[in-house]
Scaffold this motif. Structure first.
Motif, PDB file in Angstrom:
ATOM      1  N   ASP A 169       0.821  -1.217   0.000  1.00 30.12           N
ATOM      2  CA  ASP A 169       0.000   0.000   0.000  1.00 30.12           C
ATOM      3  C   ASP A 169       0.852   1.264   0.000  1.00 30.12           C
ATOM      4  OD1 ASP A 169      -2.266  -1.553   0.014  1.00 30.12           O
ATOM      5  OD2 ASP A 169      -2.495  -1.513   2.208  1.00 30.12           O
ATOM      6  N   ALA A 170       1.962   1.246   0.760  1.00 32.19           N
ATOM      7  CA  ALA A 170       2.845   2.415   0.834  1.00 32.19           C
ATOM      8  C   ALA A 170       3.515   2.674  -0.515  1.00 32.19           C
ATOM      9  CB  ALA A 170       3.902   2.213   1.918  1.00 32.19           C
ATOM     10  N   PHE A 171       3.979   1.590  -1.156  1.00 30.87           N
ATOM     11  CA  PHE A 171       4.609   1.738  -2.469  1.00 30.87           C
ATOM     12  C   PHE A 171       3.597   2.231  -3.497  1.00 30.87           C
ATOM     13  CE2 PHE A 171       7.830  -1.491  -0.962  1.00 30.87           C
ATOM     14  CZ  PHE A 171       8.901  -0.617  -0.988  1.00 30.87           C
ATOM     15  N   LEU A 172       2.380   1.716  -3.435  1.00 30.54           N
ATOM     16  CA  LEU A 172       1.340   2.137  -4.381  1.00 30.54           C
ATOM     17  C   LEU A 172       0.985   3.600  -4.186  1.00 30.54           C
ATOM     18  CD1 LEU A 172      -0.675   1.410  -6.598  1.00 30.54           C
ATOM     19  CD2 LEU A 172      -2.276   0.704  -4.801  1.00 30.54           C
ATOM     20  N   MET A 173       0.864   4.027  -2.933  1.00 30.68           N
ATOM     21  CA  MET A 173       0.537   5.424  -2.653  1.00 30.68           C
ATOM     22  C   MET A 173       1.654   6.354  -3.131  1.00 30.68           C
ATOM     23  SD  MET A 173      -1.662   7.540  -1.572  1.00 30.68           S
ATOM     24  CE  MET A 173      -2.821   6.355  -0.847  1.00 30.68           C
ATOM     25  N   LEU A 174       2.903   5.952  -2.894  1.00 27.45           N
ATOM     26  CA  LEU A 174       4.041   6.752  -3.356  1.00 27.45           C
ATOM     27  C   LEU A 174       4.037   6.863  -4.876  1.00 27.45           C
ATOM     28  CD1 LEU A 174       6.756   8.219  -2.927  1.00 27.45           C
ATOM     29  CD2 LEU A 174       7.871   5.971  -2.982  1.00 27.45           C
ATOM     30  N   GLU A 175       3.722   5.769  -5.545  1.00 28.80           N
ATOM     31  CA  GLU A 175       3.710   5.779  -7.008  1.00 28.80           C
ATOM     32  C   GLU A 175       2.607   6.683  -7.536  1.00 28.80           C
ATOM     33  OE1 GLU A 175       4.934   4.959 -10.845  1.00 28.80           O
ATOM     34  OE2 GLU A 175       5.911   4.611  -8.907  1.00 28.80           O
ATOM     35  N   ILE A 176       1.419   6.601  -6.946  1.00 34.35           N
ATOM     36  CA  ILE A 176       0.290   7.431  -7.400  1.00 34.35           C
ATOM     37  C   ILE A 176       0.609   8.914  -7.215  1.00 34.35           C
ATOM     38  CG2 ILE A 176      -2.103   8.052  -6.936  1.00 34.35           C
ATOM     39  CD1 ILE A 176      -2.605   5.123  -6.212  1.00 34.35           C
ATOM     40  N   ILE A 177       1.139   9.257  -6.032  1.00 30.72           N
ATOM     41  CA  ILE A 177       1.474  10.665  -5.754  1.00 30.72           C
ATOM     42  C   ILE A 177       2.565  11.158  -6.691  1.00 30.72           C
ATOM     43  CG2 ILE A 177       2.443  12.229  -4.036  1.00 30.72           C
ATOM     44  CD1 ILE A 177       1.096  10.528  -1.880  1.00 30.72           C
ATOM     45  N   SER A 178       3.584  10.316  -6.901  1.00 36.30           N
ATOM     46  CA  SER A 178       4.709  10.709  -7.763  1.00 36.30           C
ATOM     47  C   SER A 178       4.270  10.912  -9.198  1.00 36.30           C
ATOM     48  CB  SER A 178       5.811   9.648  -7.687  1.00 36.30           C
ATOM     49  OG  SER A 178       6.295   9.500  -6.377  1.00 36.30           O
ATOM     50  N   VAL A 179       3.491   9.969  -9.707  1.00 35.99           N
ATOM     51  CA  VAL A 179       3.012  10.085 -11.091  1.00 35.99           C
ATOM     52  C   VAL A 179       2.148  11.322 -11.253  1.00 35.99           C
ATOM     53  CG1 VAL A 179       1.565   9.009 -12.854  1.00 35.99           C
ATOM     54  CG2 VAL A 179       3.183   7.632 -11.576  1.00 35.99           C
TER      55      VAL A 179
END
Length: 322
Positions: free
Chosen positions: A57-67
């Motif tokens: 979940d943390a990696f997914l959230m970081l990816e969404i925010i970064s993109v």
């Protein structure tokens, strides 16, 4: 009276990081560089299956925010590019300027940074190669590194020479593969079973890596391998020398351009009390930032030009104007 800038002009100035927006532009660059580095580290750590599963979940959230941030940055840069100094000088419509920007290397790198993740979100598949492509996001650092920009410019300037060097290396690679195949095939049919298989040995030898997993064992093969090894030292040095020479030339041109600008400001304008005014210093500071020169180099060039001018304005004995 100071001209009122539009929002687009202000954003263009912020991305360029010059003038009144130098400090704000620097802060923005540092923030984006930090986000890129966090993404690169996260992508590397995410390759560990246990960690990726635990912190999914943390990696997914970081990816969404970064993109989202990178996509917004890409769109805003595309919108404001028409007011940047480089593209504002292009004759024609804003659409033409934006198309020119879209085809620029830095814009393509920005697109590559967000495209793999967008494809992952659009296609509900575990496309591992797209996840690996996210590592190309590190090339966004090229935008914020003057040294990387110089290196890219060196590749562009020496493109034809580098192509010729790699073409010669390809010819030597084929000749080396054919030669070692003819010499070693009968003795080591399992390792030199074909010319394409022999290319692995030729590539490792030409690049002076020499892994040692495939080596000639016959006297003639060893002699041939020694000749290829000696030849490879000079072959690898050709593109390295070309890039080093071009990189050095790019640095020299930038320093010379800055010195010429300083000379124009010092000798082409009225200097009060033997020093530059705030407007002149701000202009030279913006130019220094664009050229990627250090403050030490810039101050040295300014001081040299001022000393030269002041030596003609003031008496060497009493220090007063004649």
């Amino acid at each position: 009276m100071k001209k009122t800038l539009t929002l687009r002009q202000r954003i263009a100035g912020l991305f360029e990081g010059t003038g009144d927006y130098q400090r704000a532009g620097h802060i923005l660059d540092v923030a984006l560089i930090s986000l890129i580095m966090i993404n690169v580290v996260a992508i590397v750590i995410e390759s560990i299956a246990s960690v990726a599963q635990q912190y999914y979940d943390a990696f997914l959230m970081l990816e969404i925010i970064s993109v989202a941030i990178f996509a917004i940055e890409y769109c805003v840069r595309l919108w404001a590019c028409v007011d940047k100094t480089k593209y504002a000088a292009i004759e024609g419509s804003n659409t033409k300027r934006r198309l020119k920007y879209l085809l620029s290397p830095l814009a393509i790198i920005d697109l590559i940074a967000i495209l793999p993740s967008l494809l992952m979100f659009l296609f509900p598949l575990d496309l591992r190669f797209l996840r690996v492509l996210r590592l190309l996001r590190v090339f966004k650092l090229t935008r914020y590194s003057r040294a990387m920009q110089l290196l890219l410019q060196a590749f562009v300037n020496e493109g034809s020479a580098l192509f010729a060097a790699f073409f010669i290396m390809a010819v030597v690679l084929i000749l080396a593969s054919c030669g070692v195949y003819l010499i070693e095939h009968d003795v080591q049919p399992d390792k030199f079973e074909s010319i394409p298989a022999a290319m692995w040995w030729a590539m490792a030898t030409l690049t002076t890596v020499g892994y040692g997993d495939v080596v000639p064992i016959t006297p003639l093969g060893k002699l041939f391998g020694g000749v290829i090894t000696l030849l490879s030292m000079g072959m690898v040095a050709i593109p390295t020398g070309l890039l080093a020479s071009s990189f050095s030339e790019q640095l020299r041109k930038r320093r010379q351009f800055f010195e010429d600008a300083v000379n124009e400001q010092v000798h082409g304008n009225t200097i009060n009390d033997g020093s530059l005014n705030d407007e002149q210093r701000n202009h030279l500071e913006d130019l220094r930032h664009k050229l990627g020169l250090s403050k030490l180099e810039a101050n040295k060039a300014i001081k040299a030009q001022l000393n030269e001018r002041n030596s003609h304005l003031f008496c060497r004995n009493c220090g007063k104007r004649p």
